[in-house]
Scaffold this motif. Sequence first.
Motif, PDB file in Angstrom:
ATOM      1  N   PRO A 114       0.846  -1.194   0.000  1.00 25.56           N
ATOM      2  CA  PRO A 114       0.000   0.000   0.000  1.00 25.56           C
ATOM      3  C   PRO A 114       0.881   1.243   0.000  1.00 25.56           C
ATOM      4  CG  PRO A 114       0.158  -0.880   2.202  1.00 25.56           C
ATOM      5  CD  PRO A 114       0.907  -1.839   1.313  1.00 25.56           C
ATOM      6  N   GLU A 115       0.267   2.388  -0.212  1.00 26.71           N
ATOM      7  CA  GLU A 115       0.991   3.655  -0.122  1.00 26.71           C
ATOM      8  C   GLU A 115       1.401   3.889   1.340  1.00 26.71           C
ATOM      9  OE1 GLU A 115       2.561   7.071  -2.001  1.00 26.71           O
ATOM     10  OE2 GLU A 115       1.448   5.419  -2.929  1.00 26.71           O
ATOM     11  N   PRO A 116       2.646   4.284   1.597  1.00 27.88           N
ATOM     12  CA  PRO A 116       3.052   4.585   2.976  1.00 27.88           C
ATOM     13  C   PRO A 116       2.177   5.676   3.590  1.00 27.88           C
ATOM     14  CG  PRO A 116       4.978   4.443   1.555  1.00 27.88           C
ATOM     15  CD  PRO A 116       3.779   4.412   0.655  1.00 27.88           C
ATOM     16  N   SER A 117       1.778   5.464   4.832  1.00 32.35           N
ATOM     17  CA  SER A 117       0.927   6.439   5.516  1.00 32.35           C
ATOM     18  C   SER A 117       1.737   7.418   6.348  1.00 32.35           C
ATOM     19  CB  SER A 117      -0.074   5.710   6.423  1.00 32.35           C
ATOM     20  OG  SER A 117       0.620   4.946   7.403  1.00 32.35           O
ATOM     21  N   ASP A 118       3.061   7.234   6.379  1.00 31.77           N
ATOM     22  CA  ASP A 118       3.899   8.088   7.223  1.00 31.77           C
ATOM     23  C   ASP A 118       5.095   8.674   6.472  1.00 31.77           C
ATOM     24  OD1 ASP A 118       5.005   5.578   6.887  1.00 31.77           O
ATOM     25  OD2 ASP A 118       5.910   5.522   8.879  1.00 31.77           O
ATOM     26  N   PRO A 119       4.853   9.287   5.300  1.00 31.17           N
ATOM     27  CA  PRO A 119       5.969   9.881   4.568  1.00 31.17           C
ATOM     28  C   PRO A 119       6.464  11.143   5.290  1.00 31.17           C
ATOM     29  CG  PRO A 119       3.900  10.468   3.520  1.00 31.17           C
ATOM     30  CD  PRO A 119       3.576   9.498   4.612  1.00 31.17           C
ATOM     31  N   PRO A 120       7.723  11.586   5.070  1.00 28.06           N
ATOM     32  CA  PRO A 120       8.699  10.896   4.210  1.00 28.06           C
ATOM     33  C   PRO A 120       9.529   9.843   4.934  1.00 28.06           C
ATOM     34  CG  PRO A 120       9.589  12.986   4.925  1.00 28.06           C
ATOM     35  CD  PRO A 120       8.209  12.890   5.533  1.00 28.06           C
ATOM     36  N   ASP A 121       9.388   9.760   6.266  1.00 30.37           N
ATOM     37  CA  ASP A 121      10.211   8.830   7.038  1.00 30.37           C
ATOM     38  C   ASP A 121       9.885   7.375   6.717  1.00 30.37           C
ATOM     39  OD1 ASP A 121      10.109   7.283  10.060  1.00 30.37           O
ATOM     40  OD2 ASP A 121      12.012   8.159   9.386  1.00 30.37           O
ATOM     41  N   CYS A 122       8.594   7.050   6.675  1.00 30.32           N
ATOM     42  CA  CYS A 122       8.102   5.712   6.309  1.00 30.32           C
ATOM     43  C   CYS A 122       8.569   4.609   7.265  1.00 30.32           C
ATOM     44  CB  CYS A 122       8.508   5.348   4.875  1.00 30.32           C
ATOM     45  SG  CYS A 122       7.856   6.481   3.628  1.00 30.32           S
ATOM     46  N   SER A 123       8.891   4.959   8.501  1.00 31.30           N
ATOM     47  CA  SER A 123       9.366   3.948   9.452  1.00 31.30           C
ATOM     48  C   SER A 123       8.268   2.941   9.793  1.00 31.30           C
ATOM     49  CB  SER A 123       9.896   4.611  10.720  1.00 31.30           C
ATOM     50  OG  SER A 123       8.910   5.427  11.314  1.00 31.30           O
ATOM     51  N   SER A 124       7.030   3.412   9.929  1.00 31.66           N
ATOM     52  CA  SER A 124       5.918   2.504  10.203  1.00 31.66           C
ATOM     53  C   SER A 124       5.705   1.564   9.020  1.00 31.66           C
ATOM     54  CB  SER A 124       4.645   3.294  10.497  1.00 31.66           C
ATOM     55  OG  SER A 124       3.538   2.428  10.661  1.00 31.66           O
ATOM     56  N   PHE A 125       5.761   2.107   7.822  1.00 29.94           N
ATOM     57  CA  PHE A 125       5.629   1.297   6.610  1.00 29.94           C
ATOM     58  C   PHE A 125       6.672   0.189   6.584  1.00 29.94           C
ATOM     59  CE2 PHE A 125       7.049   0.367   2.310  1.00 29.94           C
ATOM     60  CZ  PHE A 125       5.874   0.110   1.634  1.00 29.94           C
ATOM     61  N   LEU A 126       7.903   0.528   6.911  1.00 34.01           N
ATOM     62  CA  LEU A 126       8.978  -0.460   6.877  1.00 34.01           C
ATOM     63  C   LEU A 126       8.779  -1.529   7.950  1.00 34.01           C
ATOM     64  CD1 LEU A 126      11.947   1.952   6.149  1.00 34.01           C
ATOM     65  CD2 LEU A 126      11.107   0.138   4.624  1.00 34.01           C
ATOM     66  N   ARG A 127       8.267  -1.155   9.111  1.00 32.12           N
ATOM     67  CA  ARG A 127       7.959  -2.160  10.132  1.00 32.12           C
ATOM     68  C   ARG A 127       6.862  -3.108   9.648  1.00 32.12           C
ATOM     69  NH1 ARG A 127       8.644   2.314  13.640  1.00 32.12           N
ATOM     70  NH2 ARG A 127       6.384   2.674  13.707  1.00 32.12           N
ATOM     71  N   ALA A 132      13.080   2.647  -1.200  1.00 31.67           N
ATOM     72  CA  ALA A 132      13.336   1.428  -1.976  1.00 31.67           C
ATOM     73  C   ALA A 132      14.565   0.688  -1.460  1.00 31.67           C
ATOM     74  CB  ALA A 132      13.510   1.782  -3.451  1.00 31.67           C
ATOM     75  N   ARG A 133      15.600   1.430  -1.108  1.00 34.87           N
ATOM     76  CA  ARG A 133      16.821   0.778  -0.617  1.00 34.87           C
ATOM     77  C   ARG A 133      16.609   0.137   0.745  1.00 34.87           C
ATOM     78  NH1 ARG A 133      19.811   5.934  -3.078  1.00 34.87           N
ATOM     79  NH2 ARG A 133      20.398   5.061  -5.103  1.00 34.87           N
ATOM     80  N   HIS A 134      15.849   0.805   1.619  1.00 33.94           N
ATOM     81  CA  HIS A 134      15.546   0.202   2.920  1.00 33.94           C
ATOM     82  C   HIS A 134      14.656  -1.036   2.750  1.00 33.94           C
ATOM     83  CE1 HIS A 134      17.548   3.095   5.399  1.00 33.94           C
ATOM     84  NE2 HIS A 134      16.774   4.112   5.059  1.00 33.94           N
ATOM     85  N   ALA A 135      13.680  -0.926   1.849  1.00 31.42           N
ATOM     86  CA  ALA A 135      12.798  -2.069   1.586  1.00 31.42           C
ATOM     87  C   ALA A 135      13.585  -3.242   1.008  1.00 31.42           C
ATOM     88  CB  ALA A 135      11.681  -1.657   0.633  1.00 31.42           C
ATOM     89  N   LEU A 136      14.548  -2.934   0.155  1.00 32.85           N
ATOM     90  CA  LEU A 136      15.372  -3.983  -0.444  1.00 32.85           C
ATOM     91  C   LEU A 136      16.205  -4.691   0.628  1.00 32.85           C
ATOM     92  CD1 LEU A 136      16.286  -5.412  -3.033  1.00 32.85           C
ATOM     93  CD2 LEU A 136      18.024  -3.624  -3.297  1.00 32.85           C
ATOM     94  N   GLU A 137      16.722  -3.935   1.594  1.00 37.57           N
ATOM     95  CA  GLU A 137      17.478  -4.544   2.686  1.00 37.57           C
ATOM     96  C   GLU A 137      16.612  -5.538   3.464  1.00 37.57           C
ATOM     97  OE1 GLU A 137      19.042  -1.486   5.162  1.00 37.57           O
ATOM     98  OE2 GLU A 137      20.379  -0.673   3.617  1.00 37.57           O
ATOM     99  N   LEU A 138      15.362  -5.131   3.731  1.00 35.66           N
ATOM    100  CA  LEU A 138      14.446  -6.038   4.435  1.00 35.66           C
ATOM    101  C   LEU A 138      14.162  -7.277   3.602  1.00 35.66           C
ATOM    102  CD1 LEU A 138      11.866  -3.531   5.973  1.00 35.66           C
ATOM    103  CD2 LEU A 138      13.591  -4.880   7.196  1.00 35.66           C
ATOM    104  N   CYS A 139      13.928  -7.089   2.325  1.00 34.11           N
ATOM    105  CA  CYS A 139      13.656  -8.239   1.452  1.00 34.11           C
ATOM    106  C   CYS A 139      14.845  -9.184   1.406  1.00 34.11           C
ATOM    107  CB  CYS A 139      13.289  -7.757   0.052  1.00 34.11           C
ATOM    108  SG  CYS A 139      11.622  -7.066  -0.069  1.00 34.11           S
ATOM    109  N   ARG A 140      16.036  -8.641   1.313  1.00 32.64           N
ATOM    110  CA  ARG A 140      17.239  -9.479   1.313  1.00 32.64           C
ATOM    111  C   ARG A 140      17.311 -10.309   2.603  1.00 32.64           C
ATOM    112  NH1 ARG A 140      17.677  -8.478  -3.388  1.00 32.64           N
ATOM    113  NH2 ARG A 140      19.291  -7.281  -4.478  1.00 32.64           N
ATOM    114  N   ALA A 141      16.994  -9.665   3.734  1.00 37.06           N
ATOM    115  CA  ALA A 141      17.068 -10.356   5.023  1.00 37.06           C
ATOM    116  C   ALA A 141      16.075 -11.509   5.104  1.00 37.06           C
ATOM    117  CB  ALA A 141      16.821  -9.369   6.164  1.00 37.06           C
ATOM    118  N   HIS A 142      14.996 -11.431   4.329  1.00 37.52           N
ATOM    119  CA  HIS A 142      13.965 -12.474   4.345  1.00 37.52           C
ATOM    120  C   HIS A 142      14.004 -13.353   3.092  1.00 37.52           C
ATOM    121  CE1 HIS A 142      11.682 -11.161   7.922  1.00 37.52           C
ATOM    122  NE2 HIS A 142      12.024  -9.933   7.576  1.00 37.52           N
ATOM    123  N   GLY A 196      18.689  -0.541  -7.249  1.00 37.63           N
ATOM    124  CA  GLY A 196      19.259  -1.874  -7.075  1.00 37.63           C
ATOM    125  C   GLY A 196      18.231  -2.958  -6.864  1.00 37.63           C
ATOM    126  N   CYS A 197      16.945  -2.630  -7.064  1.00 34.96           N
ATOM    127  CA  CYS A 197      15.882  -3.619  -6.855  1.00 34.96           C
ATOM    128  C   CYS A 197      16.028  -4.808  -7.802  1.00 34.96           C
ATOM    129  CB  CYS A 197      14.514  -2.964  -7.026  1.00 34.96           C
ATOM    130  SG  CYS A 197      14.038  -1.896  -5.644  1.00 34.96           S
TER     131      CYS A 197
END
Length: 200
Positions: free
Chosen positions: A14-27, A56-66, A83-84
């Motif tokens: 979904p669209e992040p609800s907490d831009p621009p930080d997006c910390s909740s989205f990443l959690r 995108a880079r933070h999301a990619l790090e999470l995806c790599r970890a999983h 780098g996606c």
Amino acid sequence: MPALPLPRFYQITPEPSDPPDCSSFLRQLDATLSCGIALVQLRVQRLDRPDHLRLARHALELCRAHAARLVFNGPVDMALESGCDGLHLNSRTLLSLQQRPVPQTMLLSAACHDARQLAQARRIGVDFVTLSPVLPTRTHPEASPLGWQQFAALAGASALPVFALGAMDLTMMKKARACGAWGIAAISASWQGIGQGPSA
């Protein structure tokens, strides 16, 4: 077909609800990935370029970890810069292209709604597609749903793996596959770990 097997479930964010930080989205993404999601499309439309790339880079790090793969929905140059693992094309961009816009080492998916778009996706070397909307959706109430019969006709005629999209939830996997889908794609069905998980 991508070198690695495609999973049966394709998570669209979904669209992040907490831009621009997006910390909740990443959690929330981390929690979703913890349920076993292996393929994610980062679909963000309301961030400026620097914040979009950072996310995108933070999301990619999470995806790599999983051990999941991340597909970038947006401009080709941003997908490459981030780098996606892949790029997702909207239907307008899909129809404007004359050839595959990313290397074979990257996944390429596309949004399709009819036979013309499915044919174009195959012509330019798309790896897999979403076909939508199968059923009426709250997010696109103006769109005419295909219904399962028309979906089955289109998916059955396509040589590409097709993910059913549009009011899908994990209980519909069997129905979708019986109608010729490779699997299903959804936003809310498993986001934040809510639901039974993609293996249900």
